[in-house]
Design a protein around this motif. Structure first.
Motif, short mmCIF file in Angstrom:
data_model
loop_
_atom_site.label_atom_id
_atom_site.label_comp_id
_atom_site.label_asym_id
_atom_site.label_seq_id
_atom_site.Cartn_x
_atom_site.Cartn_y
_atom_site.Cartn_z
N PRO A 1 48.41 53.85 63.40
CA PRO A 1 48.32 52.79 64.41
C PRO A 1 48.29 51.42 63.72
O PRO A 1 48.12 51.33 62.51
N SER A 2 48.46 50.38 64.49
CA SER A 2 48.35 49.04 63.93
C SER A 2 46.90 48.75 63.57
O SER A 2 45.98 49.43 64.02
N GLY A 3 46.70 47.75 62.74
CA GLY A 3 45.35 47.39 62.35
C GLY A 3 45.04 47.76 60.92
O GLY A 3 45.88 48.28 60.19
N GLY B 1 34.43 67.81 53.27
CA GLY B 1 35.42 67.57 52.23
C GLY B 1 36.73 66.99 52.75
O GLY B 1 37.61 66.66 51.94
N SER B 2 36.86 66.89 54.06
CA SER B 2 38.10 66.34 54.62
C SER B 2 38.26 64.87 54.28
O SER B 2 37.28 64.14 54.11
N LYS B 3 39.52 64.44 54.19
CA LYS B 3 39.82 63.01 54.08
C LYS B 3 40.02 62.50 55.49
O LYS B 3 40.85 63.04 56.24
N VAL B 4 39.27 61.48 55.87
CA VAL B 4 39.28 60.99 57.23
C VAL B 4 39.85 59.57 57.26
O VAL B 4 39.38 58.69 56.55
N LEU B 5 40.91 59.36 58.06
CA LEU B 5 41.50 58.04 58.22
C LEU B 5 40.84 57.33 59.38
O LEU B 5 40.63 57.91 60.45
N VAL B 6 40.49 56.06 59.14
CA VAL B 6 39.73 55.28 60.11
C VAL B 6 40.40 53.93 60.34
O VAL B 6 40.82 53.28 59.38
#
Length: 220
Positions: free
Chosen positions: A126-128, A147-152
């Motif tokens: 998404p944008s931002g 252990g997950s990689k989380v995109l924020v």
């Protein structure tokens, strides 16, 4: 003592390694899965990942077919190869910072908070402003595994029921919780029923720093 031989192909090897890793993680493939899909041995893929060997044209083609991308998305040297009137479409990778411990009082993306980077396709984001966190613990399982990689995506508020990255413990620790707003009260809800909700209050403050947009689990 013999002088170490200079590897003139190392910059290209590193770029190829980064490209393969970004595409592999985008597909959510382990090295074993990628080996099965491409017909390239896991040891050979590991060599590409660790920049030990330069990829062969045949394997570039195999990986391009698996990922459904131009060959130049695997090996940038393919830009100058092929029919001259064709313009290769380059993947638009975005370099996303992975945050470690948040230093109190520092901006979220201050250099001292960044422990590394990950690469994602821009068209799937998404944008931002986007950053990444590593999930620790099982309070959000099964939605987000330890252990997950989380995109924020950086934002100061989320809708009721959405998962957010939230600063707690004096703005020094980021936790992932589902935000529930009820009768003027904000609760940080775990998805794992073994854990209790956290009630946000003046004596137990919390600050939303972003909305979780994707969780990725690596198996190697």
């Amino acid at each position: 003592m013999m002088e170490k031989e200079f590897d003139r192909d190392l910059p290209l090897k590193k770029q190829i390694s980064e490209n393969i890793e970004a595409l592999r993680k985008l597909k959510d493939f382990t090295l074993i899965k990628l080996s099965e899909e491409s017909g390239i041995s896991k040891s050979t893929l590991s060599d590409y990942k660790n920049c030990k060997t330069l990829i062969s044209p045949g394997n570039v083609e195999k990986l391009a077919e698996v990922f459904n991308v131009p060959k130049s998305a695997i090996d940038p040297s393919f830009k100058s190869k092929g029919i001259s009137n064709l313009i290769p479409v380059e993947p638009n990778f975005v370099k996303i910072p992975i945050l470690g411990v948040i230093a109190c009082g520092d901006p979220i993306l201050a250099t001292e908070n960044i422990e590394g980077y990950t690469y994602e396709f821009a068209e799937y984001l998404p944008s931002g402003e986007i950053f990444a966190l590593k999930a620790k613990g099982d309070s959000m399982e099964p939605t987000i595994m330890n252990g997950s990689k989380v995109l924020v995506r950086a934002q100061s508020d989320v809708e009721n029921g959405e998962i957010a990255a939230v600063l707690v413990n004096g703005d020094e620790e980021a936790t992932l919780k589902r935000v529930k707003k009820q009768d003027g009260i904000v609760l940080l809800m775990p998805d794992n029923n073994s854990y209790e909700p956290i009630v946000v209050s003046p004596s137990n403050p919390a600050r939303i720093i972003g909305k979780v947009i994707r969780a990725i689990m690596d198996f190697d």
